[in-house]
Design a protein around this motif. Sequence first.
Motif, PDB file in Angstrom:
ATOM      1  N   ILE A 164       0.871  -1.168   0.000  1.00 57.79           N
ATOM      2  CA  ILE A 164       0.000   0.000   0.000  1.00 57.79           C
ATOM      3  C   ILE A 164       0.908   1.218   0.000  1.00 57.79           C
ATOM      4  O   ILE A 164       1.765   1.357   0.873  1.00 57.79           O
ATOM      5  CB  ILE A 164      -0.921   0.018   1.231  1.00 57.79           C
ATOM      6  N   LEU A 165       0.752   2.067  -1.002  1.00 56.00           N
ATOM      7  CA  LEU A 165       1.597   3.247  -1.142  1.00 56.00           C
ATOM      8  C   LEU A 165       0.793   4.504  -0.853  1.00 56.00           C
ATOM      9  O   LEU A 165      -0.396   4.581  -1.168  1.00 56.00           O
ATOM     10  CB  LEU A 165       2.171   3.327  -2.559  1.00 56.00           C
ATOM     11  N   GLY A 166       1.468   5.474  -0.252  1.00 60.10           N
ATOM     12  CA  GLY A 166       0.802   6.731   0.058  1.00 60.10           C
ATOM     13  C   GLY A 166       1.793   7.831   0.349  1.00 60.10           C
ATOM     14  O   GLY A 166       3.006   7.649   0.227  1.00 60.10           O
ATOM     15  N   ASN A 167       1.275   8.969   0.765  1.00 67.69           N
ATOM     16  CA  ASN A 167       2.116  10.141   0.993  1.00 67.69           C
ATOM     17  C   ASN A 167       2.765  10.166   2.366  1.00 67.69           C
ATOM     18  O   ASN A 167       3.771  10.833   2.558  1.00 67.69           O
ATOM     19  CB  ASN A 167       1.294  11.414   0.795  1.00 67.69           C
ATOM     20  N   ASP A 168       2.171   9.452   3.322  1.00 68.96           N
ATOM     21  CA  ASP A 168       2.723   9.453   4.682  1.00 68.96           C
ATOM     22  C   ASP A 168       2.383   8.126   5.350  1.00 68.96           C
ATOM     23  O   ASP A 168       1.459   7.428   4.925  1.00 68.96           O
ATOM     24  CB  ASP A 168       2.183  10.633   5.489  1.00 68.96           C
ATOM     25  N   PRO A 169       3.114   7.767   6.403  1.00 71.89           N
ATOM     26  CA  PRO A 169       2.922   6.444   6.994  1.00 71.89           C
ATOM     27  C   PRO A 169       1.573   6.237   7.685  1.00 71.89           C
ATOM     28  O   PRO A 169       1.029   5.139   7.642  1.00 71.89           O
ATOM     29  CB  PRO A 169       4.080   6.316   7.988  1.00 71.89           C
ATOM     30  N   LEU A 170       1.019   7.266   8.292  1.00 68.07           N
ATOM     31  CA  LEU A 170      -0.267   7.074   8.951  1.00 68.07           C
ATOM     32  C   LEU A 170      -1.365   6.760   7.936  1.00 68.07           C
ATOM     33  O   LEU A 170      -2.229   5.918   8.183  1.00 68.07           O
ATOM     34  CB  LEU A 170      -0.638   8.295   9.800  1.00 68.07           C
ATOM     35  N   SER A 171      -1.322   7.387   6.770  1.00 65.60           N
ATOM     36  CA  SER A 171      -2.351   7.118   5.755  1.00 65.60           C
ATOM     37  C   SER A 171      -2.246   5.685   5.232  1.00 65.60           C
ATOM     38  O   SER A 171      -3.276   5.029   5.033  1.00 65.60           O
ATOM     39  CB  SER A 171      -2.288   8.123   4.610  1.00 65.60           C
ATOM     40  N   VAL A 172      -1.034   5.153   5.036  1.00 62.80           N
ATOM     41  CA  VAL A 172      -0.930   3.773   4.546  1.00 62.80           C
ATOM     42  C   VAL A 172      -1.329   2.781   5.632  1.00 62.80           C
ATOM     43  O   VAL A 172      -1.938   1.746   5.342  1.00 62.80           O
ATOM     44  CB  VAL A 172       0.463   3.443   3.943  1.00 62.80           C
ATOM     45  N   VAL A 173      -1.020   3.090   6.884  1.00 59.54           N
ATOM     46  CA  VAL A 173      -1.439   2.217   7.984  1.00 59.54           C
ATOM     47  C   VAL A 173      -2.963   2.204   8.090  1.00 59.54           C
ATOM     48  O   VAL A 173      -3.582   1.146   8.231  1.00 59.54           O
ATOM     49  CB  VAL A 173      -0.779   2.641   9.312  1.00 59.54           C
TER      50      VAL A 173
END
Length: 183
Positions: A164-173
């Motif tokens: 899962i890719l995203g802009n920041d770690p909290l969003s991917v979690v």
Amino acid sequence: MVEQTERDQVLLKLKEAADYFVSNPKSYLLIPEIRVNIVYALPDAKDEKDVAAIPGRITSAFSRAIYCMPPAFGASDHVARVVLTAMKYNKDRRSAIDIRYYDNIVKKLDDVYIFDRRQEPLESREKEGHTMNFMVDTAFRKKGQIPTYIVDLGDIGKEPTIFILGNDPLSVVKKSLELLSFI
């Protein structure tokens, strides 16, 4: 000074995301045998030393997700390469997590690219550490963008996983934990 502040912020945000992941009592269900890693790259990341991760990864014990060490730069190869390659195409895609593969989850994903390692050319497969780069490059070529989800179907001796890719770690979690409802 500015660079150190940026590095400290990356580590802090990554720790917050890792803590959020392990605080969910069902997150252990998302942990593959190869364990979970969450990574977060500096905005100008050039190599794995510019990407923070959890040393030793997140694992499960007694039906609970745990990790033993705080985030550190250079603590990931595998997932760091996914993010570094994604950043070639989209500088904002600085974070990723790898979770256990479930058919039920894959069926529910949108904005997904499914990668079959058997389609990878032999010359690429034979280069150590090149598969992750090839996978993300191929996802971009096929989709015209970096997708939110990349499913690695695995191969002999290679466990299938979902990135899962995203802009920041909290969003991917948070995206990973949302998928628990499909298990």
